[in-house]
Design a protein around this motif. Structure first.
Motif, PDB file in Angstrom:
ATOM      1  N   THR A  34      12.832  -6.787   0.047  1.00 59.39           N
ATOM      2  CA  THR A  34      13.748  -5.638  -0.023  1.00 59.39           C
ATOM      3  C   THR A  34      14.089  -5.269  -1.467  1.00 59.39           C
ATOM      4  O   THR A  34      14.918  -4.384  -1.690  1.00 59.39           O
ATOM      5  CB  THR A  34      15.044  -5.974   0.732  1.00 59.39           C
ATOM      6  N   SER A  35      13.493  -5.973  -2.448  1.00 54.08           N
ATOM      7  CA  SER A  35      13.793  -5.698  -3.862  1.00 54.08           C
ATOM      8  C   SER A  35      13.364  -4.282  -4.229  1.00 54.08           C
ATOM      9  O   SER A  35      12.431  -3.724  -3.621  1.00 54.08           O
ATOM     10  CB  SER A  35      13.063  -6.709  -4.756  1.00 54.08           C
ATOM     11  N   PRO A  36      14.001  -3.660  -5.239  1.00 55.26           N
ATOM     12  CA  PRO A  36      13.607  -2.311  -5.667  1.00 55.26           C
ATOM     13  C   PRO A  36      12.122  -2.266  -6.055  1.00 55.26           C
ATOM     14  O   PRO A  36      11.615  -3.168  -6.729  1.00 55.26           O
ATOM     15  CB  PRO A  36      14.497  -2.056  -6.894  1.00 55.26           C
ATOM     16  N   GLY A  37      11.440  -1.238  -5.599  1.00 56.00           N
ATOM     17  CA  GLY A  37      10.031  -1.061  -5.941  1.00 56.00           C
ATOM     18  C   GLY A  37       9.062  -1.729  -4.987  1.00 56.00           C
ATOM     19  O   GLY A  37       7.852  -1.495  -5.044  1.00 56.00           O
ATOM     20  N   VAL A  38       9.568  -2.589  -4.086  1.00 62.91           N
ATOM     21  CA  VAL A  38       8.684  -3.241  -3.109  1.00 62.91           C
ATOM     22  C   VAL A  38       8.485  -2.297  -1.931  1.00 62.91           C
ATOM     23  O   VAL A  38       9.432  -1.684  -1.440  1.00 62.91           O
ATOM     24  CB  VAL A  38       9.283  -4.576  -2.618  1.00 62.91           C
ATOM     25  N   PHE A  39       7.235  -2.164  -1.487  1.00 62.79           N
ATOM     26  CA  PHE A  39       6.947  -1.293  -0.347  1.00 62.79           C
ATOM     27  C   PHE A  39       6.052  -2.027   0.642  1.00 62.79           C
ATOM     28  O   PHE A  39       5.323  -2.954   0.285  1.00 62.79           O
ATOM     29  CB  PHE A  39       6.287   0.014  -0.801  1.00 62.79           C
ATOM     30  N   LYS A  40       6.154  -1.608   1.894  1.00 58.62           N
ATOM     31  CA  LYS A  40       5.283  -2.148   2.923  1.00 58.62           C
ATOM     32  C   LYS A  40       3.935  -1.441   2.821  1.00 58.62           C
ATOM     33  O   LYS A  40       3.860  -0.216   2.928  1.00 58.62           O
ATOM     34  CB  LYS A  40       5.892  -1.925   4.306  1.00 58.62           C
ATOM     35  N   VAL A  41       2.880  -2.208   2.574  1.00 58.41           N
ATOM     36  CA  VAL A  41       1.548  -1.605   2.439  1.00 58.41           C
ATOM     37  C   VAL A  41       0.991  -1.258   3.809  1.00 58.41           C
ATOM     38  O   VAL A  41       0.594  -0.120   4.069  1.00 58.41           O
ATOM     39  CB  VAL A  41       0.578  -2.574   1.718  1.00 58.41           C
ATOM     40  N   ALA A  42       0.938  -2.260   4.679  1.00 58.00           N
ATOM     41  CA  ALA A  42       0.279  -2.028   5.968  1.00 58.00           C
ATOM     42  C   ALA A  42       0.624  -3.139   6.936  1.00 58.00           C
ATOM     43  O   ALA A  42       1.040  -4.242   6.547  1.00 58.00           O
ATOM     44  CB  ALA A  42      -1.236  -1.963   5.778  1.00 58.00           C
ATOM     45  N   ASN A  43       0.445  -2.838   8.220  1.00 53.87           N
ATOM     46  CA  ASN A  43       0.472  -3.848   9.276  1.00 53.87           C
ATOM     47  C   ASN A  43      -0.958  -4.130   9.697  1.00 53.87           C
ATOM     48  O   ASN A  43      -1.737  -3.188   9.925  1.00 53.87           O
ATOM     49  CB  ASN A  43       1.266  -3.350  10.486  1.00 53.87           C
ATOM     50  N   PHE A  44      -1.312  -5.395   9.784  1.00 52.50           N
ATOM     51  CA  PHE A  44      -2.635  -5.775  10.265  1.00 52.50           C
ATOM     52  C   PHE A  44      -2.480  -6.346  11.673  1.00 52.50           C
ATOM     53  O   PHE A  44      -1.830  -7.370  11.876  1.00 52.50           O
ATOM     54  CB  PHE A  44      -3.276  -6.799   9.321  1.00 52.50           C
ATOM     55  N   ASP A  45      -3.068  -5.626  12.616  1.00 51.22           N
ATOM     56  CA  ASP A  45      -2.952  -5.992  14.024  1.00 51.22           C
ATOM     57  C   ASP A  45      -4.087  -6.949  14.379  1.00 51.22           C
ATOM     58  O   ASP A  45      -5.261  -6.616  14.213  1.00 51.22           O
ATOM     59  CB  ASP A  45      -3.016  -4.720  14.882  1.00 51.22           C
ATOM     60  N   ILE A  46      -3.727  -8.129  14.863  1.00 53.13           N
ATOM     61  CA  ILE A  46      -4.724  -9.155  15.184  1.00 53.13           C
ATOM     62  C   ILE A  46      -4.653  -9.435  16.684  1.00 53.13           C
ATOM     63  O   ILE A  46      -3.878 -10.293  17.146  1.00 53.13           O
ATOM     64  CB  ILE A  46      -4.458 -10.437  14.364  1.00 53.13           C
ATOM     65  N   GLY A  53     -12.692  -9.049  13.006  1.00 54.56           N
ATOM     66  CA  GLY A  53     -12.112  -7.987  12.190  1.00 54.56           C
ATOM     67  C   GLY A  53     -10.734  -7.613  12.702  1.00 54.56           C
ATOM     68  O   GLY A  53     -10.365  -7.940  13.830  1.00 54.56           O
ATOM     69  N   THR A  54      -9.953  -6.930  11.872  1.00 55.56           N
ATOM     70  CA  THR A  54      -8.603  -6.529  12.273  1.00 55.56           C
ATOM     71  C   THR A  54      -8.428  -5.031  12.111  1.00 55.56           C
ATOM     72  O   THR A  54      -9.197  -4.365  11.419  1.00 55.56           O
ATOM     73  CB  THR A  54      -7.527  -7.238  11.426  1.00 55.56           C
ATOM     74  N   THR A  55      -7.387  -4.509  12.749  1.00 58.84           N
ATOM     75  CA  THR A  55      -7.049  -3.098  12.632  1.00 58.84           C
ATOM     76  C   THR A  55      -5.881  -2.945  11.665  1.00 58.84           C
ATOM     77  O   THR A  55      -4.871  -3.644  11.787  1.00 58.84           O
ATOM     78  CB  THR A  55      -6.660  -2.516  14.005  1.00 58.84           C
ATOM     79  N   CYS A  56      -6.043  -2.046  10.704  1.00 54.02           N
ATOM     80  CA  CYS A  56      -5.024  -1.852   9.670  1.00 54.02           C
ATOM     81  C   CYS A  56      -4.264  -0.559   9.935  1.00 54.02           C
ATOM     82  O   CYS A  56      -4.873   0.496  10.130  1.00 54.02           O
ATOM     83  CB  CYS A  56      -5.699  -1.804   8.295  1.00 54.02           C
ATOM     84  N   THR A  57      -2.936  -0.629   9.955  1.00 59.72           N
ATOM     85  CA  THR A  57      -2.094   0.562  10.100  1.00 59.72           C
ATOM     86  C   THR A  57      -1.219   0.680   8.860  1.00 59.72           C
ATOM     87  O   THR A  57      -0.355  -0.176   8.616  1.00 59.72           O
ATOM     88  CB  THR A  57      -1.209   0.455  11.353  1.00 59.72           C
ATOM     89  N   PHE A  58      -1.460   1.733   8.070  1.00 60.86           N
ATOM     90  CA  PHE A  58      -0.684   1.912   6.838  1.00 60.86           C
ATOM     91  C   PHE A  58       0.678   2.481   7.155  1.00 60.86           C
ATOM     92  O   PHE A  58       0.839   3.281   8.076  1.00 60.86           O
ATOM     93  CB  PHE A  58      -1.438   2.820   5.862  1.00 60.86           C
ATOM     94  N   ASP A  59       1.659   2.056   6.376  1.00 64.51           N
ATOM     95  CA  ASP A  59       3.025   2.490   6.588  1.00 64.51           C
ATOM     96  C   ASP A  59       3.153   3.975   6.270  1.00 64.51           C
ATOM     97  O   ASP A  59       2.763   4.412   5.180  1.00 64.51           O
ATOM     98  CB  ASP A  59       3.979   1.687   5.699  1.00 64.51           C
ATOM     99  N   PRO A  60       3.686   4.811   7.189  1.00 64.75           N
ATOM    100  CA  PRO A  60       3.756   6.255   6.940  1.00 64.75           C
ATOM    101  C   PRO A  60       4.644   6.627   5.762  1.00 64.75           C
ATOM    102  O   PRO A  60       4.479   7.687   5.170  1.00 64.75           O
ATOM    103  CB  PRO A  60       4.313   6.818   8.257  1.00 64.75           C
ATOM    104  N   GLU A  61       5.593   5.759   5.400  1.00 67.53           N
ATOM    105  CA  GLU A  61       6.486   6.062   4.281  1.00 67.53           C
ATOM    106  C   GLU A  61       5.874   5.673   2.937  1.00 67.53           C
ATOM    107  O   GLU A  61       6.424   5.970   1.896  1.00 67.53           O
ATOM    108  CB  GLU A  61       7.808   5.304   4.459  1.00 67.53           C
ATOM    109  N   TYR A  62       4.741   4.982   2.961  1.00 67.76           N
ATOM    110  CA  TYR A  62       4.150   4.443   1.721  1.00 67.76           C
ATOM    111  C   TYR A  62       3.222   5.462   1.111  1.00 67.76           C
ATOM    112  O   TYR A  62       2.394   6.023   1.767  1.00 67.76           O
ATOM    113  CB  TYR A  62       3.432   3.143   2.049  1.00 67.76           C
TER     114      TYR A  62
END
Length: 553
Positions: A493-505, A544-553
């Protein structure tokens, strides 16, 4: 969930490189058993101007979302009076630079950025395949693999968007192996071209050189060191840098200058007149401007002003004269100063360089070369513009497609990590993050567990493995965080940290396993490639996995 199969490049003997650019796009190809790279030179509606690229333009009739023309044809049809209410989409690649996109208006006609790029790539690819058929008597897409270039400064999400658009355009199928479509950063591709073409410059083992890839939208810098141990390869040696300060920003400043000169007549001058003058600037003045000679623009007949003479703005008999000093001050220097600042910053970090190579459409600018020579010629023995520098990126993409191992290592531009819990420290951690477990242990929530350091040199096969467990048959979601901050963050939650993606396994079907049974798995995250790649190893098999990028990123 699919098993991660081995990719056999022998199945795809044709390598196609695509340089999707902000203003122009290009394509080249090679046969896997040949060293020759062939540019596609003929593009629809290019008249007698055989330029090996075509404009990145989409035309949509009125308010529809169906592209009916592209490239030169889009520009031509937009000039018709009947097209006044239609849309000519241009420079939309800039929407993938999050720093700029937040200030841009939504795309017209309900289009998404994936739609716009895929519309263009679909038509672009169909034309490329038709040219391929003329040259080598085949247009069988099943024999082709692709290498698509992206700015090095792009985020992981932007790269993912580019892959999604290429799949939507039909270059490959969603079920194809991901390596049938590879991404390479534009300056990396240019480095491969320069390394091939600049043997006369005698770059040797441990020599360092910089690529300044100045295109229409972005300027990307990358510094490589030559490694000749076990074959000649390239290692990125400092964290690359880039910025949106390409030649389209010259165009914007030039249009602003023209409007300032004709401010008394803005109400009567049609947009098409400014467009015509800008075409003359882009085609005639911008490439050959040297910072010394004054430049002339002929006013179009449609400009609709009272007199064709006005000495206060340099207008005489319908010819607008602009001094070199004014062009430098108002148009060129503000943009080129940004580029020089980027180069200076990289030069300080890199130490000694043997060469700087200028590539890309803007890289061929005479004035940019002069400024670079004046600024850095004393510190760098060679500042050069390689032959056909506007094709360096697309040709380098083909070289990479033929030999993906030629880039041996890359430098991470971010800290990457996951959310975890650690021992709570009263003197440091906020009380709202305190977790008290059933065993009495006190933990701190939202801690950033570092996987990769910012500035860390990563071999291309570098990966981090972590062991987890899941309860059958439930799937697992792994969330990856990142930040470009100077110091490693303590919290997600630190300033500048963002969620890149969720990897669905997803959990595969397993024999002899009952519902609710605990199943161990290892998650492998690969960080040394151009794109993030995540695999899961379950019971000795890799998936392999499915990658979902964060819409706010």
């Amino acid at each position: 969930m699919t098993l991660a199969e081995q990719f056999n490049i022998q199945d795809y003997p044709i390598v196609i490189g695509i340089d999707f650019g902000t203003t122009y796009s290009g394509c080249a190809y090679s046969l896997a058993n040949s060293e020759e790279v062939i540019d596609i030179q003929k593009w629809p509606k290019q008249n007698n101007n055989v330029y090996p690229k075509t404009p990145t333009l989409n035309f949509y009739q009125n308010n529809t979302s169906v592209m009916t023309q592209w490239g030169n044809a889009a520009r031509i049809i937009m000039q018709r009076p009947a097209s006044r209410s239609s849309v000519l989409l241009k420079q939309y690649k800039l929407y993938l630079d999050e720093n700029i996109a937040k200030d841009l208006p939504p795309l017209p006609n309900g289009l998404s950025i994936v739609d716009a790029i895929s519309d263009y790539l679909r038509a672009f690819h169909e034309h490329a395949m038709s040219e391929l058929k003329k040259a080598i008597a085949t247009s069988d897409k099943s024999q082709c693999r692709y290498c698509l270039t992206v700015p090095a400064m792009w985020s992981d999400k932007a790269k993912g968007t580019m892959r999604e658009a290429a799949i939507q355009a039909g270059l490959i199928q969603p079920s194809d192996h991901r390596d049938r479509l590879m991404l390479i950063s534009e300056p990396e591709a240019a480095a491969l071209y320069c390394e091939k073409k600049c043997e006369q410059f005698n770059l040797k083992h441990k020599d360092r050189f910089m690529i300044c890839d100045a295109g229409g939208g972005t300027v990307d810098l990358i510094v490589f060191e030559i490694d000749e141990r076990g074959g000649r390869r390239l290692r990125e040696c400092i964290k690359g840098h880039g910025q949106s300060c390409g030649s389209v920003f010259l165009d914007r400043r030039m249009r602003k200058l023209l409007k300032k000169k004709f401010k008394e007549n803005l109400a009567t001058i049609p947009t098409s007149a400014f467009d015509t003058m800008m075409d003359s600037f882009v085609d005639l003045i911008k490439p050959q401007f040297d910072g010394i000679e004054e430049q002339f623009l002929s006013l179009p007949a449609s400009i609709n002003i009272g007199s064709i003479n006005n000495s206060s703005i340099g207008l005489e008999e319908g010819m607008l004269c602009i001094s070199a000093a004014e062009l430098k001050q108002e148009v060129f220097n503000p943009v080129i100063d940004e580029i020089l600042s980027l180069v200076e910053n990289q030069l300080q970090k890199a130490g000694s360089l043997k060469a700087i190579f200028l590539v890309g459409g803007f890289g061929s600018s005479n004035y940019l070369f002069k400024r670079m020579q004046d600024e850095f010629g004393h510190a760098v023995p060679l500042i050069a513009v390689p032959p056909r520098c506007e094709l360096a990126v697309v040709r380098g993409a083909v070289y990479f497609g033929m030999n993906p191992t030629v880039v041996a290592s890359r430098v991470s531009r971010c800290w990457y990590g996951i959310d975890t819990t650690t021992l709570f420290e009263d003197s440091i951690d906020p009380p709202e993050y305190k977790l008290i477990r059933s065993d009495g242990s006190v933990r701190c929530d939202n801690r950033f567990s570092v996987y990769v350091n910012r500035g860390q040199s990563l071999d291309t096969d570098y990966h981090v493995s972590k062991d987890y467990y899941a309860y059958y048959p439930h799937h697992t979601i792994c969330t990856l965080y990142a930040t470009a901050a100077e110091e490693a963050p303590r919290y997600t939650t630190s300033p500048g940290v963002f969620k890149v993606a969720n990897f669905d396994i997803p959990m595969p079907a397993l024999t002899g396993v009952v519902e609710g049974e605990q199943v161990g798995l290892s998650i492998k995250m690969y960080f040394g490639e151009v794109e993030l790649r995540v695999e899961a190893v379950i019971r000795g098999k890799t998936y392999g996995t499915t990658c979902t990028f964060d819409p706010e990123y």
